[in-house]
Design a protein around this motif. Structure first.
Motif, PDB file in Angstrom:
ATOM      1  N   LYS A  90      36.978   7.976  13.834  1.00 41.58           N
ATOM      2  CA  LYS A  90      36.934   6.883  14.803  1.00 41.58           C
ATOM      3  C   LYS A  90      37.071   7.371  16.237  1.00 41.58           C
ATOM      4  O   LYS A  90      37.144   6.568  17.161  1.00 41.58           O
ATOM      5  CB  LYS A  90      38.033   5.865  14.484  1.00 41.58           C
ATOM      6  N   ARG A  91      37.103   8.682  16.423  1.00 41.20           N
ATOM      7  CA  ARG A  91      37.197   9.236  17.776  1.00 41.20           C
ATOM      8  C   ARG A  91      35.847   9.064  18.458  1.00 41.20           C
ATOM      9  O   ARG A  91      34.816   9.452  17.928  1.00 41.20           O
ATOM     10  CB  ARG A  91      37.564  10.718  17.709  1.00 41.20           C
ATOM     11  N   LYS A  92      35.879   8.484  19.651  1.00 36.39           N
ATOM     12  CA  LYS A  92      34.639   8.184  20.379  1.00 36.39           C
ATOM     13  C   LYS A  92      34.513   8.983  21.668  1.00 36.39           C
ATOM     14  O   LYS A  92      33.584   8.785  22.436  1.00 36.39           O
ATOM     15  CB  LYS A  92      34.563   6.681  20.714  1.00 36.39           C
ATOM     16  N   TRP A  93      35.446   9.875  21.936  1.00 38.61           N
ATOM     17  CA  TRP A  93      35.397  10.671  23.161  1.00 38.61           C
ATOM     18  C   TRP A  93      35.462  12.145  22.780  1.00 38.61           C
ATOM     19  O   TRP A  93      36.105  12.521  21.817  1.00 38.61           O
ATOM     20  CB  TRP A  93      36.563  10.305  24.079  1.00 38.61           C
ATOM     21  N   PHE A  94      34.774  12.965  23.514  1.00 36.61           N
ATOM     22  CA  PHE A  94      34.735  14.391  23.222  1.00 36.61           C
ATOM     23  C   PHE A  94      34.745  15.164  24.521  1.00 36.61           C
ATOM     24  O   PHE A  94      33.969  14.893  25.417  1.00 36.61           O
ATOM     25  CB  PHE A  94      33.475  14.738  22.420  1.00 36.61           C
TER      26      PHE A  94
END
Length: 141
Positions: A64-68
């Motif tokens: 569910k991580r949407k930032w990198f």
């Protein structure tokens, strides 16, 4: 809904799995450790079987991580394995019939320093980054 559960179990996925059992009944950390995934699964199953209907599990879900940010190849491969672990946890928890919630990393207070963690929680035992991350999924809820 968390209100009806006596025990909340936090899981921080990874090669080293953070595991925390928080007792809502007596406001106490019952278990705080870092173990292999199969050991954590055995512990969750044991708590669930011993306390039917009184356990909810919250798993930090890297899918569910949407930032990198900037990542090298090794970090990206590690992230992939953590995402796979989240799927394994989801399948396992569904199979044993325990109530669970997959929590996006941004919704958890992660990477807390040991001293600050002890100040916030009052926990006096040894911790790792993984066990602290697992604890913050359930502590005080």
């Amino acid at each position: 809904m968390i209100g009806r559960y006596k025990y909340l179990i936090g899981i921080d996925c990874g090669v080293q799995t953070g595991l925390c059992v928080w007792s809502r009944w007596d406001k106490n950390i019952r278990t705080l450790t870092t173990v292999k995934i199969h050991t954590a699964m055995e512990a969750v199953k044991g708590w669930h079987n011993t306390n039917p209907g009184e356990v909810k599990v919250r798993v930090e879900d890297a899918r569910k991580r949407k930032w990198f940010g900037k990542s090298d190849r090794e970090q990206l491969q590690g992230a992939g394995s953590i995402k796979r672990d989240a799927k394994i946890w989801e399948d396992f928890l569904s199979d044993i019939g325990v109530d669970f919630e997959m929590v996006p990393p941004k919704n958890n207070k992660t990477k807390m320093a040991d001293g600050f963690f002890k100040k916030v929680t009052g926990h006096t035992g040894s911790t790792t980054e993984h066990s602290r991350d697992a604890a913050m999924l359930v502590y005080g809820l």
